[in-house]
Write a protein that holds these residues in place. Structure first.
Motif, mmCIF file in Angstrom:
data_model
loop_
_atom_site.group_PDB
_atom_site.id
_atom_site.type_symbol
_atom_site.label_atom_id
_atom_site.label_comp_id
_atom_site.label_asym_id
_atom_site.label_seq_id
_atom_site.Cartn_x
_atom_site.Cartn_y
_atom_site.Cartn_z
ATOM 1 N N GLU A 261 0.879 -1.549 -0.028
ATOM 2 C CA GLU A 261 0.162 -0.326 -0.151
ATOM 3 C C GLU A 261 1.071 1.468 -0.571
ATOM 4 O O GLU A 261 0.451 2.390 -0.817
ATOM 5 C CB GLU A 261 -0.754 0.284 1.037
ATOM 6 N N ARG B 248 -7.205 -2.778 -4.251
ATOM 7 C CA ARG B 248 -8.002 -1.792 -3.627
ATOM 8 C C ARG B 248 -8.766 -1.372 -2.625
ATOM 9 O O ARG B 248 -9.822 -0.171 -3.173
ATOM 10 C CB ARG B 248 -9.031 -2.826 -4.852
ATOM 11 N N GLU B 249 -9.319 -2.295 -1.703
ATOM 12 C CA GLU B 249 -9.654 -2.413 -0.643
ATOM 13 C C GLU B 249 -9.161 -1.458 0.371
ATOM 14 O O GLU B 249 -9.530 0.165 0.302
ATOM 15 C CB GLU B 249 -9.950 -3.460 0.464
ATOM 16 N N GLY C 183 -5.172 2.660 -7.051
ATOM 17 C CA GLY C 183 -6.466 3.083 -7.988
ATOM 18 C C GLY C 183 -5.369 2.124 -8.907
ATOM 19 O O GLY C 183 -4.296 1.812 -8.754
ATOM 20 N N GLU C 184 -6.278 2.061 -10.375
ATOM 21 C CA GLU C 184 -5.531 1.531 -11.273
ATOM 22 C C GLU C 184 -4.173 1.420 -11.547
ATOM 23 O O GLU C 184 -3.308 0.646 -11.944
ATOM 24 C CB GLU C 184 -6.125 0.970 -12.843
ATOM 25 N N LEU D 231 -2.019 0.127 -9.477
ATOM 26 C CA LEU D 231 -1.617 -1.742 -9.018
ATOM 27 C C LEU D 231 -1.313 -1.301 -10.636
ATOM 28 O O LEU D 231 -0.490 -3.129 -10.635
ATOM 29 C CB LEU D 231 -2.868 -1.406 -9.014
#
Length: 407
Positions: free
Chosen positions: A298, A325-326, A330-331, A334
């Motif tokens: 994270e 994601r939780e 964001g994409e 990731l």
């Protein structure tokens, strides 16, 4: 020059004259990157390499001549298809090599640069490799050297500072920015310090070499695979740290080749290192345990580091991504995660897995396709067009027009 810094410092401390030949431009499949250096002392002893062998003899003679004449020279070595044994690069590339004589005590910038490099102090060594007047000519700047650190400058571009004040200020600002980014490359500026084309009359070309501490590899998870990754990380030139929260596993005895072994929770250790990581830093997360991985990733995926890879099965990866994601990633964040870590080599053993991880790190850093070289006829060295520094730096494959030795 960093590779031969100890020998240069020894020669310098003894008052021995020598010459340093440095690769300042590369085009095509040349064997060495900009910054590669060969040095020759007044007794003919040589250290280092500029080409891996194919033009070493000619560069050696240029160094001997520079020691005698006291004049720097910029030489181009290219491919010779008429005679494979001629002074040229049989690999088909082109090298620009700048040869600079060194007389200890005669050039404050060069003296300071050698001292900083040998001591491991971050420094940008700036040398004028082409400019008005040529070496030794009226107003000639070629061979002038500045040693630029984060908080100081040693040396001068001219004995009459007022004539090149704007240029020197601009060079220092740009060199310091390159040092901060750990970049090496060429700057082409006018005498007023403004960027210009190297074909413009009165342009000055500087080669800036940034000497910074080794890039860091942080290996999280003190498992058997980590020991192999540590070994190959050291082989690639990284300063390697192993971190694990379990003291029974995170021991210097288990990881004798690591530069550091740290017992701490991975995310907490990463938080403590924010001032020591940069765009060259590599993170290898090998724990594949969510209680360690998620808090660490994270944070890691939000940092401007060069590479983040995480070990685990595809099922573990899917679960990991869902948890991240939780956690609010964001994409785009990731997408930076290399998971499962490594290239598909069919690796099984820790050593094979370490090769897979190292291959992905190199390909990511250099822009490689990860395909076999035999599968295409494209360029071997993908990063050469990107070797330019940001802003006003010229690419290493372009620049001044030195004398051509073989083409």
């Amino acid at each position: 020059m960093q590779d031969i810094a100890e020998q240069l410092r020894a020669w310098h401390a003894s008052g021995r004259r020598f010459a340093v030949a440095t690769v300042v431009g590369v085009s095509g499949s040349a064997p060495r990157d900009p910054g590669a250096a060969l040095a020759v002392d007044a007794d003919g002893e040589a250290v280092g390499s500029v080409s891996g062998g194919c033009v070493e003899g000619a560069v050696y003679e240029l160094c001997r001549a520079a020691i005698t004449s006291g004049e720097p020279v910029l030489e181009r070595f290219g491919y010779s298809d008429e005679d494979a044994f001629a002074v040229g690069l049989t690999c088909g590339g082109v090298l620009d090599v700048f040869v600079q004589p060194v007389v200890p005590g005669a050039d404050a910038g060069l003296d300071a640069g050698i001292t900083h490099i040998a001591a491991g102090t971050p420094v940008a060594l700036v040398r004028v490799i082409a400019g008005p007047g040529g070496p030794g000519g009226p107003g000639g700047l070629v061979g002038a050297t500045l040693a630029v650190t984060a908080d100081g400058v040693t040396g001068a571009l001219s004995p009459v500072p007022s004539t090149v004040g704007g240029l020197e200020r601009a060079v220092v600002v740009r060199a310091r920015a390159m040092l901060e980014a750990g970049r090496t490359g060429r700057l082409v500026l006018g005498l007023d310090g403004r960027p210009c084309d190297d074909r413009r009359q009165g342009s000055v070309t500087c080669f800036v070499e940034s000497y910074v501490p080794a890039p860091r590899m942080l290996v999280f998870g003190a498992i058997d695979f980590a020991a192999a990754v540590v070994r190959i990380g050291r082989f690639l030139g990284y300063h390697v740290t192993v971190c694990d929260a379990r003291p029974v596993f995170a021991t210097a005895r288990r990881f004798p080749e690591a530069d550091e072994v740290v017992v701490d929770w991975p995310h907490r250790y990463l938080d403590s290192q924010l001032g020591r990581i940069d765009g060259r830093t590599v993170l290898c997360v090998l724990t594949h345990d969510a209680k360690f991985d998620i808090p660490l990733l994270e944070r890691a995926l939000r940092l401007p580091v060069g590479y983040v890879g995480s070990m685990g099965s595809r099922r573990t990866h899917r679960d990991r991504v869902a948890r991240l994601r939780e956690a609010g990633l964001g994409e785009a964040e990731l997408a930076r995660l290399r998971s499962p870590i490594g290239l598909d080599l069919g690796a099984r053993t820790p050593e094979e897995t370490a090769v897979s991880v190292a291959a992905e790190i190199v390909a990511h850093r250099r822009g490689g396709s990860c395909l076999p070289l035999s599968a295409s006829d494209g360029p071997i060295h993908h990063d050469l067009p990107r070797a330019a520094t940001e802003g006003d730096a010229e690419g290493t494959a372009s620049g001044p027009n030195p004398r051509t030795h073989a083409a």
